[in-house]
Scaffold this motif. Structure first.
Motif, PDB file in Angstrom:
ATOM      1  N   GLY A  81       5.790  -2.545   5.013  1.00  0.00           N
ATOM      2  CA  GLY A  81       6.776  -1.551   5.421  1.00  0.00           C
ATOM      3  C   GLY A  81       7.245  -0.593   4.354  1.00  0.00           C
ATOM      4  N   ASN A  82       6.343  -0.162   3.461  1.00  0.00           N
ATOM      5  CA  ASN A  82       6.731   0.817   2.441  1.00  0.00           C
ATOM      6  C   ASN A  82       6.717   2.228   3.052  1.00  0.00           C
ATOM      7  N   TRP A  83       7.837   2.588   3.713  1.00  0.00           N
ATOM      8  CA  TRP A  83       7.980   3.905   4.341  1.00  0.00           C
ATOM      9  C   TRP A  83       8.191   4.957   3.254  1.00  0.00           C
ATOM     10  N   MET A  84       7.321   5.957   3.256  1.00  0.00           N
ATOM     11  CA  MET A  84       7.446   7.057   2.292  1.00  0.00           C
ATOM     12  C   MET A  84       7.579   8.372   3.056  1.00  0.00           C
ATOM     13  N   PRO A  85       8.437   9.291   2.599  1.00  0.00           N
ATOM     14  CA  PRO A  85       9.143   9.290   1.312  1.00  0.00           C
ATOM     15  C   PRO A  85      10.520   8.600   1.350  1.00  0.00           C
ATOM     16  N   ALA A  86      10.872   7.940   2.449  1.00  0.00           N
ATOM     17  CA  ALA A  86      12.202   7.342   2.554  1.00  0.00           C
ATOM     18  C   ALA A  86      12.479   6.343   1.432  1.00  0.00           C
ATOM     19  N   GLN A  87      11.432   5.649   0.962  1.00  0.00           N
ATOM     20  CA  GLN A  87      11.608   4.645  -0.085  1.00  0.00           C
ATOM     21  C   GLN A  87      11.184   5.162  -1.460  1.00  0.00           C
ATOM     22  N   GLN A  88      11.294   6.459  -1.657  1.00  0.00           N
ATOM     23  CA  GLN A  88      10.844   7.055  -2.916  1.00  0.00           C
ATOM     24  C   GLN A  88      11.523   6.415  -4.126  1.00  0.00           C
ATOM     25  N   GLY A  89      12.824   6.137  -4.006  1.00  0.00           N
ATOM     26  CA  GLY A  89      13.543   5.538  -5.126  1.00  0.00           C
ATOM     27  C   GLY A  89      12.986   4.185  -5.516  1.00  0.00           C
ATOM     28  N   PHE A  90      12.668   3.352  -4.530  1.00  0.00           N
ATOM     29  CA  PHE A  90      12.081   2.039  -4.810  1.00  0.00           C
ATOM     30  C   PHE A  90      10.651   2.183  -5.322  1.00  0.00           C
ATOM     31  N   TYR A  91       9.939   3.180  -4.798  1.00  0.00           N
ATOM     32  CA  TYR A  91       8.581   3.453  -5.299  1.00  0.00           C
ATOM     33  C   TYR A  91       8.639   3.786  -6.787  1.00  0.00           C
ATOM     34  N   ASP A  92       9.555   4.676  -7.157  1.00  0.00           N
ATOM     35  CA  ASP A  92       9.663   5.085  -8.558  1.00  0.00           C
ATOM     36  C   ASP A  92      10.013   3.908  -9.461  1.00  0.00           C
ATOM     37  N   LYS A  93      10.866   3.020  -8.963  1.00  0.00           N
ATOM     38  CA  LYS A  93      11.354   1.908  -9.790  1.00  0.00           C
ATOM     39  C   LYS A  93      10.341   0.775  -9.907  1.00  0.00           C
ATOM     40  N   PHE A  94       9.590   0.526  -8.844  1.00  0.00           N
ATOM     41  CA  PHE A  94       8.714  -0.654  -8.839  1.00  0.00           C
ATOM     42  C   PHE A  94       7.221  -0.337  -8.813  1.00  0.00           C
ATOM     43  N   VAL A  95       6.823   0.631  -7.999  1.00  0.00           N
ATOM     44  CA  VAL A  95       5.383   0.912  -7.850  1.00  0.00           C
ATOM     45  C   VAL A  95       4.876   1.810  -8.964  1.00  0.00           C
ATOM     46  N   ALA A  96       5.574   2.906  -9.211  1.00  0.00           N
ATOM     47  CA  ALA A  96       5.139   3.839 -10.244  1.00  0.00           C
ATOM     48  C   ALA A  96       5.114   3.193 -11.620  1.00  0.00           C
ATOM     49  N   THR A  97       5.942   2.181 -11.817  1.00  0.00           N
ATOM     50  CA  THR A  97       5.982   1.484 -13.111  1.00  0.00           C
ATOM     51  C   THR A  97       4.899   0.416 -13.234  1.00  0.00           C
ATOM     52  N   GLY A  98       4.176   0.164 -12.137  1.00  0.00           N
ATOM     53  CA  GLY A  98       3.100  -0.819 -12.176  1.00  0.00           C
ATOM     54  C   GLY A  98       3.526  -2.240 -11.907  1.00  0.00           C
ATOM     55  N   GLU A  99       4.807  -2.451 -11.579  1.00  0.00           N
ATOM     56  CA  GLU A  99       5.292  -3.810 -11.339  1.00  0.00           C
ATOM     57  C   GLU A  99       4.952  -4.313  -9.940  1.00  0.00           C
ATOM     58  N   VAL A 100       4.718  -3.383  -9.021  1.00  0.00           N
ATOM     59  CA  VAL A 100       4.315  -3.689  -7.648  1.00  0.00           C
ATOM     60  C   VAL A 100       3.143  -2.778  -7.305  1.00  0.00           C
ATOM     61  N   THR A 101       2.198  -3.273  -6.507  1.00  0.00           N
ATOM     62  CA  THR A 101       0.991  -2.505  -6.188  1.00  0.00           C
ATOM     63  C   THR A 101       1.062  -1.906  -4.784  1.00  0.00           C
ATOM     64  N   GLN A 102       0.810  -0.616  -4.688  1.00  0.00           N
ATOM     65  CA  GLN A 102       0.655   0.035  -3.383  1.00  0.00           C
ATOM     66  C   GLN A 102      -0.834  -0.040  -3.051  1.00  0.00           C
ATOM     67  N   LEU A 103      -1.171  -0.931  -2.115  1.00  0.00           N
ATOM     68  CA  LEU A 103      -2.576  -1.274  -1.868  1.00  0.00           C
ATOM     69  C   LEU A 103      -3.269  -0.287  -0.945  1.00  0.00           C
ATOM     70  N   ALA A 104      -2.589   0.126   0.137  1.00  0.00           N
ATOM     71  CA  ALA A 104      -3.240   0.976   1.125  1.00  0.00           C
ATOM     72  C   ALA A 104      -2.206   1.674   1.991  1.00  0.00           C
ATOM     73  N   LYS A 105      -2.616   2.789   2.598  1.00  0.00           N
ATOM     74  CA  LYS A 105      -1.775   3.437   3.615  1.00  0.00           C
ATOM     75  C   LYS A 105      -2.140   2.805   4.950  1.00  0.00           C
ATOM     76  N   ASN A 106      -1.125   2.323   5.702  1.00  0.00           N
ATOM     77  CA  ASN A 106      -1.440   1.681   6.983  1.00  0.00           C
ATOM     78  C   ASN A 106      -0.994   2.474   8.206  1.00  0.00           C
ATOM     79  N   LEU A 107      -0.251   3.584   7.983  1.00  0.00           N
ATOM     80  CA  LEU A 107       0.194   4.396   9.126  1.00  0.00           C
ATOM     81  C   LEU A 107       0.532   5.793   8.636  1.00  0.00           C
TER      82      LEU A 107
END
Length: 306
Positions: A81-107
Motif C-alpha cells: 500500500g505505498n500510495w504515491m505521491p500521498a506517501q512522499q514524506g515516508f518515501y523520502d525518509k525510508f525508501v530514498a535513503t535505502g532503508e526500505v525497498t520499493q520493489l514494484a508498481k502494483n497499480l
C-alpha cells in the motif's frame, strides 16, 4: 484505524520438507494492512497465491508510520500500500535513503484527495479554495482517516500553513470505516461534508461524490501504488520476491473484490478466490518464473488449490 491483528493462514508446509526458501525463514510472509479496503483486497489476493504455493501469510493491521518502521526494522516483510505521491514524506525518509525497498508498481491511475457529495459540488464547492466560502455549513471540519496517515499529515500541513484559508479548520481523524459512516450520516441529512476519498474503493459506487481540484501540491493529480519490502527481502527470499515483482493489479479488479465483500458480506479471501476463479488468465503472468515452497511449478499448484 487500529484493529485486532488478523492472521491469514496461507497453507502449511509439510514438516521436514527442506526447501531452500523455508530454510532461510521465508515460509511465513509478514504483511501489513493499514485498515484500508483496497489493501485488504490485494493482501487477500497475495495470500491466496501464497497459500497455493505452500507458504503462510501473516497479515497484521498497523498504522502507516508503524508499517514503515516495521519494514525498516525487519518486523514487516511486505507492504502493498505505498500510495504515491500521498506517501512522499515516508518515501523520502525510508525508501530514498535505502532503508526500505520499493520493489514494484502494483497499480496505476489512482486518485486520492478531498471529496464532497454531489449536492455539495452542485452548490459550488469544486476546489480546495471553495471550502472556506462555506465554512459554517461544513462546521469547519475535514474528515480524514487514521492518525499518522500521510494524507492526514498533508491536511494538517494545509491547516498549519492556512492554505486555502483553512487555518481555523479541524481535521477529524478516525478509521476508514468510521469516516465513511460519518459521511453517510451527513449525506442522509443532506449536510455539507468534506472527506478523504480515493479510488479504487467501493465508496465511489456507494456514494454520489466528486473529487475537489486544487490540492495537487499535496496529493498529486493522479498517482500509483507500489509494493515495498524490507531491505534485502527479495534477495533473501527470491521466490516470494519474484511473485511480488510480478503482481500488478487493476482498478476494476480491486473494485470488483471490494464490492463483493461489501455487497455479499463475504471475507476478502473468499472474494479474492472467487475473482481468481473467474479470471484465471492473470495467473500466467503473476506466477511466471515462480515456484512452490518445495520447488515445483507454482502455476498448476495454485490452480489446483483454487
Amino acid at each position: 484505524m487500529q484493529r485486532l491483528s488478523t492472521v491469514v493462514t496461507a497453507g502449511l508446509l509439510v514438516f521436514g520438507s527442506a526447501s531452500a526458501w523455508a530454510e532461510q525463514g521465508c515460509d511465513t510472509v509478514k504483511m501489513a494492512d493499514p485498515g484500508w479496503s483496497d489493501i485488504a483486497a490485494t493482501n487477500a489476493i497475495t495470500g491466496v497465491l501464497l497459500d497455493g504455493m505452500g507458504y503462510k501469510a501473516r497479515i497484521d493491521t498497523l498504522a502507516v508510520p508503524i508499517i514503515f518502521g516495521g519494514l525498516k526494522d525487519g518486523q514487516v516483510d511486505v507492504f502493498l500500500g505505498n500510495w504515491m505521491p500521498a506517501q512522499q514524506g515516508f518515501y523520502d525518509k525510508f525508501v530514498a535513503t535505502g532503508e526500505v525497498t520499493q520493489l514494484a508498481k502494483n497499480l496505476d491511475g489512482t486518485e486520492f484527495t478531498l471529496a464532497v457529495p454531489d449536492y455539495v459540488w452542485e452548490a459550488g464547492v469544486h476546489d480546495f479554495a471553495d471550502l472556506n466560502k462555506y465554512a459554517e455549513q461544513f462546521d469547519k471540519k475535514i474528515y480524514g482517516i487514521g492518525s499518522g496517515a500521510p494524507a492526514n499529515l498533508s491536511l494538517q500541513d494545509i491547516i498549519k500553513k492556512n492554505d486555502f484559508d483553512l487555518g481555523q479548520w479541524k481535521l477529524v481523524e478516525s478509521s476508514e470505516q468510521a469516516m465513511l459512516a460519518e459521511v453517510s450520516r451527513a449525506v442522509k441529512k443532506h449536510k455539507f461534508v468534506t472527506f478523504l476519498g480515493w479510488t479504487p474503493h467501493p465508496m465511489n459506487v456507494q456514494l454520489k461524490m466528486r473529487y475537489l481540484k486544487g490540492g495537487e501540491k499535496y496529493f498529486g493529480d493522479t498517482g500509483s501504488v507500489h509494493t515495498l519490502t524490507r531491505k534485502g527481502y527479495a534477495q533473501a527470499c527470491p521466490n516470494v520476491g519474484k511473485l511480488l515483482s510480478n503482481l500488478s493489479f487493476t482498478q476494476d479488479m480491486e473494485n470488483s473484490i471490494m464490492a463483493e465483500v461489501v455487497n455479499n458480506k463475504v471475507s476478502n479471501t473468499e472474494a479474492a478466490k472467487a475473482w481468481l476463479k473467474a479470471n484465471p488468465a492473470v495467473l500466467d503472468t503473476w506466477l511466471a518464473g515462480v515456484k512452490t515452497a518445495d520447488g515445483k511449478e507454482a502455476l498448476p499448484a495454485v490452480k489446483a488449490k483454487l
